[in-house]
Design a protein around this motif. Structure first.
Motif, PDB file in Angstrom:
ATOM      1  N   TYR A 369      16.430  37.178  -4.762  1.00 37.69           N
ATOM      2  CA  TYR A 369      17.606  37.487  -5.581  1.00 37.69           C
ATOM      3  C   TYR A 369      18.700  36.433  -5.408  1.00 37.69           C
ATOM      4  O   TYR A 369      19.364  36.041  -6.360  1.00 37.69           O
ATOM      5  CB  TYR A 369      18.141  38.867  -5.205  1.00 37.69           C
ATOM      6  N   SER A 370      18.861  35.946  -4.189  1.00 38.74           N
ATOM      7  CA  SER A 370      19.939  34.996  -3.923  1.00 38.74           C
ATOM      8  C   SER A 370      19.706  33.656  -4.643  1.00 38.74           C
ATOM      9  O   SER A 370      20.624  32.861  -4.797  1.00 38.74           O
ATOM     10  CB  SER A 370      20.083  34.765  -2.420  1.00 38.74           C
ATOM     11  N   CYS A 371      18.475  33.417  -5.108  1.00 35.22           N
ATOM     12  CA  CYS A 371      18.205  32.176  -5.842  1.00 35.22           C
ATOM     13  C   CYS A 371      18.951  32.136  -7.169  1.00 35.22           C
ATOM     14  O   CYS A 371      19.303  31.064  -7.656  1.00 35.22           O
ATOM     15  CB  CYS A 371      16.712  32.029  -6.139  1.00 35.22           C
ATOM     16  N   ASP A 372      19.130  33.310  -7.795  1.00 31.65           N
ATOM     17  CA  ASP A 372      19.762  33.344  -9.106  1.00 31.65           C
ATOM     18  C   ASP A 372      20.246  34.751  -9.440  1.00 31.65           C
ATOM     19  O   ASP A 372      19.661  35.439 -10.274  1.00 31.65           O
ATOM     20  CB  ASP A 372      18.759  32.868 -10.177  1.00 31.65           C
ATOM     21  N   PRO A 373      21.333  35.172  -8.774  1.00 36.53           N
ATOM     22  CA  PRO A 373      21.821  36.543  -8.974  1.00 36.53           C
ATOM     23  C   PRO A 373      22.230  36.812 -10.430  1.00 36.53           C
ATOM     24  O   PRO A 373      22.198  37.947 -10.874  1.00 36.53           O
ATOM     25  CB  PRO A 373      23.050  36.625  -8.055  1.00 36.53           C
ATOM     26  N   GLU A 374      22.619  35.748 -11.150  1.00 40.80           N
ATOM     27  CA  GLU A 374      23.034  35.890 -12.539  1.00 40.80           C
ATOM     28  C   GLU A 374      21.846  36.130 -13.476  1.00 40.80           C
ATOM     29  O   GLU A 374      21.918  36.893 -14.423  1.00 40.80           O
ATOM     30  CB  GLU A 374      23.762  34.623 -12.996  1.00 40.80           C
ATOM     31  N   GLY A 375      20.761  35.433 -13.180  1.00 42.29           N
ATOM     32  CA  GLY A 375      19.635  35.427 -14.108  1.00 42.29           C
ATOM     33  C   GLY A 375      18.544  36.426 -13.782  1.00 42.29           C
ATOM     34  O   GLY A 375      17.608  36.592 -14.549  1.00 42.29           O
ATOM     35  N   LEU A 376      18.687  37.083 -12.622  1.00 46.38           N
ATOM     36  CA  LEU A 376      17.675  38.058 -12.245  1.00 46.38           C
ATOM     37  C   LEU A 376      18.250  39.464 -12.322  1.00 46.38           C
ATOM     38  O   LEU A 376      19.410  39.685 -11.964  1.00 46.38           O
ATOM     39  CB  LEU A 376      17.201  37.796 -10.808  1.00 46.38           C
ATOM     40  N   LEU A 377      17.441  40.385 -12.791  1.00 49.82           N
ATOM     41  CA  LEU A 377      17.833  41.777 -12.736  1.00 49.82           C
ATOM     42  C   LEU A 377      17.041  42.412 -11.599  1.00 49.82           C
ATOM     43  O   LEU A 377      15.824  42.595 -11.701  1.00 49.82           O
ATOM     44  CB  LEU A 377      17.541  42.486 -14.063  1.00 49.82           C
ATOM     45  N   TYR A 378      17.743  42.685 -10.512  1.00 47.43           N
ATOM     46  CA  TYR A 378      17.096  43.167  -9.298  1.00 47.43           C
ATOM     47  C   TYR A 378      17.039  44.684  -9.303  1.00 47.43           C
ATOM     48  O   TYR A 378      18.072  45.350  -9.173  1.00 47.43           O
ATOM     49  CB  TYR A 378      17.870  42.632  -8.084  1.00 47.43           C
ATOM     50  N   ASP A 379      15.855  45.226  -9.457  1.00 44.51           N
ATOM     51  CA  ASP A 379      15.702  46.683  -9.448  1.00 44.51           C
ATOM     52  C   ASP A 379      15.611  47.170  -8.005  1.00 44.51           C
ATOM     53  O   ASP A 379      14.541  47.262  -7.414  1.00 44.51           O
ATOM     54  CB  ASP A 379      14.470  47.111 -10.242  1.00 44.51           C
TER      55      ASP A 379
END
Length: 438
Positions: A369-379
């Motif tokens: 998630y920390s690689c791209d918090p903007e572009g990932l939707l972390y469920d």
RNA sequence: CGGGGCGUGGCGCAGCCUGGUAGCGCGCCUGUUUUGGGUACAGGAGGCCCCCGGUUCGAGUCCGGGCGCCCCGACCA
């Protein structure tokens, strides 16, 4: 974005009012909510898509010399009286009054405002050609709003206006814009074919609609298979090159395409039978050349080299940005949900933590998630795996990064490609590299 | 604008014909359970029955009017 904190409602059941796939999916996936007939609130995921589309349109319009402005939604009736359209436009135009009783309207289009703007600032032939555009909300009081955002009353539209000194130059601008449109739709992942069209209340003589083929489309279309076969990438037509624009013009002339209202049976008969294609289409763009119609009516002129006054020749070019959200879904979905083309997806990937609370899973997910918090939707919700899978399919992110206890303890994650359904189990680093996250 | 239909917890619906304690499934909250494709059990919260008027001892239900929304057709990014 962490799903546990997101304003991202999904629906298990389908609201009764939605009849077509895109409308149902937009409601179920939590992209929009209706506030009244033909008027919608855009929720975060839907807004992201809307912006992604607008940005692609913006980049490509800038590429062909477009100058972006932002004109108002509320316009004065006086301006429309100058063009003669105030009375001509009909009940589709929402007319309102301000507190002084002045007649105003919510703009259904912007020819008047832009022509007035141009006329009041540009005085010399040296400043032409010009292309001015904006991306703004419009309102048309449709007799019958339907299909969700595909025929809303309030809608988000890119409209561009070209100003040229001569007919010939204006026709160049027209085809330059057509080329830009073809590229825009390609980037949006939809196949849109330009088709000869009526000009409607905007007026003019040269006009094409861009139709995305889909069974739920509102217009019937007829076209030569050549449109399916054209390889735009390798043709590499340059919008700044007159010869290329001529080439495009010839292609359009030689390759039949028309909506039902402009369908020409004689020309159709000339298309070999095995090359005739038909179906239904959703209009996502419309371009017009209408010459000096507005510049004359509104008294807009520039001085030519010899000092003589010239009424600039105009064209206008629309793309239904909000409608495209529906059209793209209509053209790209399955029973499980939406399948977004990469460039318009609200998130590039969903990150599914199948067991929140498990130390290994949590740690691995956090590092991804920390690689791209903007572009990932972390469920990261404490939901069952099935719920997460279903929601991820419904939302339609191009990729799903699936982290479960089984693989995580061996440093493996699973990657699912939404469009093909293909799954592969990869070491974490490889998976990240594949998605360009590292 | 012509034709049709529908308004009942957040969503999907039943109840209305034949007036008498407002129901079901999903979702939501709490607990237990389950843990790789919408788990199971128990407990719980949540409703101006679209609005106004009328009939009636009594209206979600009957009558009148209004509003909203959807679908089909003719029109449009």
């Amino acid at each position: 974005m962490r799903l546990s904190q997101a304003f991202q409602p999904t629906l298990k059941e389908v609201p009764a009012e939605a009849q077509i796939a895109s409308h149902r999916l937009m409601l179920r996936a939590g992209l929009v909510r209706q506030t009244s007939s033909g008027i919608y609130t855009w929720l975060p995921a839907g807004l992201r898509v809307l912006r992604n589309i607008a940005n692609i349109v913006r980049q490509e319009q800038d590429q062909v010399g477009g100058q972006e402005v932002l004109m108002p939604t509320i316009q004065s009736a006086d301006l429309w009286r100058r063009s003669g359209r105030y009375d001509a436009y009909g009940p589709e135009m929402l007319r309102i009054q301000d507190r002084q009783g002045r007649e105003m309207l919510y703009g259904p289009t912007n020819e008047e405002v832009v022509t007035d703007l141009f006329g009041s600032t540009v005085k010399s032939y040296r400043e032409l050609p010009k292309v001015i555009y904006h991306i703004q909300w419009k309102f048309r009081d449709e007799v019958r709003p339907r299909f969700g955002v595909m025929r809303g009353r309030e809608f988000y539209m890119k409209d561009a206006y070209s100003f040229d000194l001569s007919y010939e130059a204006a026709v160049s601008s027209y085809y330059r814009m057509m080329l830009s449109y073809l590229k825009i739709f390609r980037r949006l992942g939809v196949k849109a074919v330009p088709m000869a069209a009526d000009t409607g209340p905007i007026g003019g003589e040269l006009s094409h609609e861009f139709l995305v083929l889909a069974p739920t489309g509102e217009s019937e279309v007829f076209y030569d298979a050549g449109w399916d076969e054209m390889d735009w990438e390798s043709m590499a037509l340059n919008p700044q090159n007159e010869a290329d624009l001529q080439k495009l013009q010839n292609l359009v002339k030689e390759t039949y395409s028309a909506t039902d209202e402009k369908h020409d049976l004689t020309a159709w008969e000339a298309v070999p039978e095995d090359r005739r294609r038909g179906g239904r289409g959703i209009e996502v763009g419309h371009i017009f050349y209408f010459g000096t119609k507005y510049t004359e009516a509104m008294g807009v002129e520039v001085n030519g080299a010899d000092g003589a006054a010239i009424h600039p020749h105009m064209g206008s070019y629309g793309i239904g940005v909000s409608r495209l959200v529906g059209a793209i879904i209509e053209a790209s979905h399955d029973d499980a949900g939406i399948i977004w083309p990469e460039d318009v997806a609200p998130y590039r990937a969903a990150l599914l933590n199948l067991r929140p609370g498990d130390e290994t899973c949590d740690a691995m997910c956090e590092s991804i998630y920390s690689c791209d918090p903007e572009g990932l939707l972390y469920d990261d919700r404490s939901e069952r795996a099935g719920v997460k899978f279903n929601d991820a399919d419904l939302l339609g992110h191009p990729w799903q990064i699936i982290v479960g206890p089984r693989g995580a303890k061996n440093g493996m994650v699973e990657l699912k490609h939404r469009a093909t359904g293909e799954r592969s189990e990869l070491p974490l680093d490889e998976a990240l590299a594949k998605l360009g996250l590292r």
